[in-house]
Design an enzyme around this catalytic site. Structure first.
Site, PDB file in Angstrom:
ATOM      1  N   GLY A  41       0.821  -1.231  -0.048  1.00  0.00           N
ATOM      2  CA  GLY A  41      -0.012   0.082  -0.023  1.00  0.00           C
ATOM      3  C   GLY A  41       0.950   1.266  -0.089  1.00  0.00           C
ATOM      4  O   GLY A  41       0.344   2.421  -0.276  1.00  0.00           O
ATOM      5  N   GLU A  97       1.869   1.917  -3.564  1.00  0.00           N
ATOM      6  CA  GLU A  97       0.377   2.345  -4.274  1.00  0.00           C
ATOM      7  C   GLU A  97       0.324   3.768  -3.818  1.00  0.00           C
ATOM      8  O   GLU A  97      -0.488   4.404  -4.761  1.00  0.00           O
ATOM      9  CB  GLU A  97      -0.655   1.341  -3.767  1.00  0.00           C
ATOM     10  CG  GLU A  97      -0.463  -0.173  -4.449  1.00  0.00           C
ATOM     11  CD  GLU A  97      -1.534  -1.034  -3.916  1.00  0.00           C
ATOM     12  OE1 GLU A  97      -1.644  -1.247  -2.603  1.00  0.00           O
ATOM     13  OE2 GLU A  97      -2.301  -1.596  -4.759  1.00  0.00           O
TER      14      GLU A  97
END
Ligand code: DAK
Length: 250
Positions: A108, A111
């Site tokens: 994450g 991301e």
């Protein structure tokens, strides 16, 4: 806010995720606070360009595995909605957003960097999408946004192996847009942000929007597909087992 600090240098905002003991891992609380901070930045006329960085040795070491390990399918869905909503706020913020990646940008965290407009990597930054190792797929847009920056073979290599990409390689392949010495990361990124911030605000916002529009339709469809595939991962025991085994090792 316990996990986010925002300071303003002239017309540049610096948003720092301040959960260094857990390597700035994104749990629900951090994501909520990040969303609130972005709302405030949007309303703050002084901020013409925003930098996102992490405190300590990580940018963000991923979603919080200890929190995810206990999630059922419905909670995973709620977590997905929260994450996507916050990440979209970055992508649609009129002011450009620069990720200053100071260390680990994993899962994450990678991301999060990918939904920023520009990624500047410190020479000691490390990027990876290691989700398959814990029984899931990248679920905050990694399977879609990586392909906007690097070729499909490299995307598959990152997503299927989970291997770590060090900053010089990340820069060479276009995953990062700049490579700077660790001690100059913030200084150099602020200088870049000031160049952007010095231009007329509406033109900058319009330029960002126009560039986004070149791929946003395909991206939005891809994100929906990614979410449904992601949620299906939670219909078996694989993620829970893999996450527990990560937690045991740590
Ligand atoms: N979550 C929770 N805690 C973490 C963490 C994480 N991702 N990463 C590190 N920590 C914690 C460690 O457990 C440790 O805590 P204590 O034991 O001190 O309490 C502390 O941070 C320091 O970490 P280490 O002791 O491990 O530090 P090292 O320098 O030895 O190693 C490391 C650093 C980054 C190599 C290692 O910590 C590591 O491998 N961390 C996990 C990296 C990872 O696999 N990240 C990807 C997570 S999966 C979703 C969408 C997206 C996602 C999820 C859901 N939906 C759509 C619902 C995203 C998933 C991911 O990001």
């Amino acid at each position: 806010m316990g996990n986010i600090r925002v300071e303003i240098r002239e017309n540049v905002g610096i948003l720092t995720i301040t959960r260094p003991k857990q390597l700035n891992a994104l749990n629900r609380e951090v994501l909520r606070e990040l969303g609130q901070a972005l709302d405030r930045v949007k309303e703050d006329d002084r901020i013409r360009c925003l930098i996102i960085t992490g405190e300590g040795k990580a940018f963000v070491a991923g979603a919080d595995i200890s929190e995810m390990a206990g999630m059922d399918k419905a909670q995973a869905h709620e977590f997905a909605v929260l994450g996507h909503t916050v990440f979209k706020k970055i992508e649609t913020l009129p002011a450009p957003v620069i990720a200053a990646v100071n260390g680990y940008a994993l899962g994450g965290g990678c991301e999060l960097a990918l939904c920023c407009d520009i990624i500047i990597a410190s020479e000691n930054a490390v990027f990876a999408q290691p989700e398959v190792g814990i029984g899931i797929i990248p679920g905050f847009g990694g399977t879609q946004r990586l392909g906007l920056r690097i070729g499909i073979g490299r995307v598959k290599r990152m997503v299927l192996t989970g291997e770590r990409i060090k900053a010089p390689e990340a820069y060479a392949i276009g995953l990062a847009d700049g490579l700077v010495q660790p001690e100059k990361l913030i200084e150099d990124t602020v200088a870049l942000a000031k160049t952007i911030a010095a231009h007329p605000k509406n033109a900058v916002a319009a330029a960002k929007k126009a560039v986004q529009s070149s791929y946003s339709k395909r991206l939005n469809e891809g994100l929906k597909h990614e979410t449904s595939v992601f949620e299906r991962c939670f219909s078996t025991d694989e993620p829970k087992q893999a996450m527990r085994s990560f937690l045991k090792k740590n």
